[in-house]
Design a protein around this motif. Structure first.
Motif, PDB file in Angstrom:
ATOM      1  N   LYS A  72      -9.384   5.444  -3.488  1.00 44.46           N
ATOM      2  CA  LYS A  72      -8.578   4.255  -3.241  1.00 44.46           C
ATOM      3  C   LYS A  72      -8.863   3.614  -1.887  1.00 44.46           C
ATOM      4  N   CYS A  73      -9.055   4.434  -0.846  1.00 46.25           N
ATOM      5  CA  CYS A  73      -9.244   3.893   0.511  1.00 46.25           C
ATOM      6  C   CYS A  73     -10.705   3.787   0.902  1.00 46.25           C
ATOM      7  N   LYS A  74     -11.594   4.246   0.063  1.00 48.03           N
ATOM      8  CA  LYS A  74     -13.031   4.188   0.312  1.00 48.03           C
ATOM      9  C   LYS A  74     -13.417   4.832   1.647  1.00 48.03           C
TER      10      LYS A  74
ATOM     11  N   ASN B  45       0.829  -1.205   0.000  1.00 49.20           N
ATOM     12  CA  ASN B  45       0.000   0.000   0.000  1.00 49.20           C
ATOM     13  C   ASN B  45       0.864   1.256   0.000  1.00 49.20           C
TER      14      ASN B  45
ATOM     15  N   THR C  21      -7.806   1.082   7.598  1.00 46.42           N
ATOM     16  CA  THR C  21      -7.789  -0.277   7.054  1.00 46.42           C
ATOM     17  C   THR C  21      -6.537  -0.518   6.220  1.00 46.42           C
ATOM     18  N   TYR C  22      -6.022   0.512   5.563  1.00 40.74           N
ATOM     19  CA  TYR C  22      -4.935   0.356   4.610  1.00 40.74           C
ATOM     20  C   TYR C  22      -3.584   0.851   5.119  1.00 40.74           C
TER      21      TYR C  22
ATOM     22  N   LEU D 271      -8.012   9.293  -0.503  1.00 34.09           N
ATOM     23  CA  LEU D 271      -8.869   8.932   0.630  1.00 34.09           C
ATOM     24  C   LEU D 271     -10.222   8.416   0.164  1.00 34.09           C
TER      25      LEU D 271
ATOM     26  N   VAL E 283      -0.900   9.271   4.232  1.00 40.01           N
ATOM     27  CA  VAL E 283      -1.429   9.719   2.947  1.00 40.01           C
ATOM     28  C   VAL E 283      -1.041  11.156   2.648  1.00 40.01           C
TER      29      VAL E 283
ATOM     30  N   LEU F 168       1.011   4.106  -2.909  1.00 39.90           N
ATOM     31  CA  LEU F 168       0.805   5.511  -2.560  1.00 39.90           C
ATOM     32  C   LEU F 168       1.996   6.363  -2.998  1.00 39.90           C
TER      33      LEU F 168
ATOM     34  N   ASP G 194     -11.789   4.939   4.487  1.00 41.88           N
ATOM     35  CA  ASP G 194     -11.304   4.315   5.717  1.00 41.88           C
ATOM     36  C   ASP G 194      -9.799   4.103   5.626  1.00 41.88           C
ATOM     37  N   LEU G 195      -9.022   5.083   6.078  1.00 41.44           N
ATOM     38  CA  LEU G 195      -7.573   5.000   6.001  1.00 41.44           C
ATOM     39  C   LEU G 195      -6.986   3.974   6.950  1.00 41.44           C
TER      40      LEU G 195
END
Length: 109
Positions: free
Chosen positions: A66-68, A18, A73-74, A63, A82, A22, A70-71
């Motif tokens: 790509k992360c839908k 990830n 989680t990734y 945000l 990020v 990024l 919820d940061l």
């Protein structure tokens, strides 16, 4: 003592993947933004303001898309991974491309 679920929350190879994705997003967009700033002829603080506005847009898109939304989680550090930490490294690439494009378009006419 830490809870076992917190210790094993992140799988390190996935977190590294990830972070690499990024980093690629930030590097490629900084080249594009630097190219645009150079072609537009931005100089001084206008170029840095242009970078910061685009940095905020790109971070927001990462945000949301790509992360839908919820940061956690990734990424381990969330918003710092990020938007916060890579800003100086990316700014160096931006300034390099910005000055190169400005020189090619406006100085070597």
């Amino acid at each position: 003592m830490a809870d076992n679920t917190e210790i094993y929350k992140y799988f390190e190879p996935t977190v590294q993947q990830n972070n690499l994705a990024l980093s690629n997003i930030h590097t490629l967009t900084s080249w594009g933004i630097g190219t645009a700033a150079g072609i537009l002829g931005l100089t001084g603080w206008n170029g840095f303001i242009f970078f910061m506005i685009n940095w905020a847009v790109i971070s927001t898109l990462v945000l949301i898309v790509k992360c839908k939304g919820d940061l956690s989680t990734y990424f381990k550090s969330g918003i710092m991974d990020v938007a916060g930490t890579p800003v100086l490294n990316t700014m160096l690439s931006y300034v390099l491309v910005w000055t190169l494009m400005h020189a090619l378009v406006y100085i070597y006419d």
